[in-house]
Write an enzyme that holds these catalytic residues in place. Structure first.
Site, PDB file in Angstrom:
ATOM      1  N   CYS A  30       0.802  -1.225   0.000  1.00  0.00           N
ATOM      2  CA  CYS A  30       0.000   0.000   0.000  1.00  0.00           C
ATOM      3  C   CYS A  30       0.831   1.270   0.000  1.00  0.00           C
ATOM      4  CB  CYS A  30      -0.895   0.018   1.236  1.00  0.00           C
ATOM      5  SG  CYS A  30       0.088  -0.005   2.738  1.00  0.00           S
ATOM      6  N   CYS A  33      -1.162  -5.228   6.780  1.00  0.00           N
ATOM      7  CA  CYS A  33      -0.865  -4.059   7.620  1.00  0.00           C
ATOM      8  C   CYS A  33      -0.086  -4.468   8.869  1.00  0.00           C
ATOM      9  CB  CYS A  33      -2.141  -3.349   8.036  1.00  0.00           C
ATOM     10  SG  CYS A  33      -3.256  -3.023   6.673  1.00  0.00           S
TER      11      CYS A  33
HETATM   12 FE1  FES Z   1      -1.157   0.311   4.408  1.00  0.00          FE
HETATM   13 FE2  FES Z   1      -2.664  -0.841   6.179  1.00  0.00          FE
HETATM   14  S1  FES Z   1      -3.288  -0.043   4.280  1.00  0.00           S
HETATM   15  S2  FES Z   1      -0.526  -0.590   6.236  1.00  0.00           S
END
Ligand code: FES
Length: 148
Positions: free
Chosen positions: A37, A106
């Site tokens: 992400c 995450c």
């Molecule tokens: Fe990036 Fe959770 S969406 S660490």
């Protein structure tokens, strides 16, 4: 927004994160990015008698990443460096009462940033060489993006 089932503990650490901040001139500093992400986590430690005396984090990331950072700093504080190196991504997720499958990635940053900070300290004191510090693998633990 769809309810994706955060545990009470995740919510609690997200709403009231422990050990947020920066340590000026830390003994060890770790920074990792999440390739899934693009989020970023930093961990700062001070070391006394081979134990983590103080620890702080700064996370540019989602709520789960903040809860993970908070939890990993709590788990690591007061532990010896060797003990803290044994904390895994899975341990952190379990301590949080689990994360929804689409947020498992995450949980990767917490343990990785902690280990990076410890290795940074070990390089400084000459215990290990810089070449021995290799990126921990980000593979295999929930690879899908959460779309935040
Ligand atoms: Fe990036 Fe959770 S969406 S660490």
């Amino acid at each position: 927004m769809a309810q994706i089932g955060y545990s009470k503990k995740v919510m609690e650490h997200f709403m009231n994160p422990r050990n947020v901040g920066v340590i000026e001139n830390p003994d060890g500093y770790g920074q990792v990015g999440n390739p899934v992400c693009g989020d970023l986590m930093e961990i700062f430690i001070t070391v006394k008698e081979d134990k983590i005396d103080d620890i702080k984090f700064r996370t540019f990331g989602c709520g789960s990443a903040i809860a993970v950072s908070s939890m990993v700093t709590e788990m690591a504080k007061g532990k010896t460096l060797d003990e803290a190196m044994l904390i895994t991504r899975k341990d952190v997720a379990e301590e949080l009462g689990g994360l929804p499958p689409q947020k498992m990635h995450c949980s990767n940053l917490g343990a990785d940033a902690l280990h990076a900070a410890i290795k940074n300290y070990w390089v400084k004191i000459g215990k290990i060489k810089q070449e021995e510090v290799k990126e921990e693998s980000h593979e295999g633990e929930g690879g899908e993006s959460c779309g935040t």
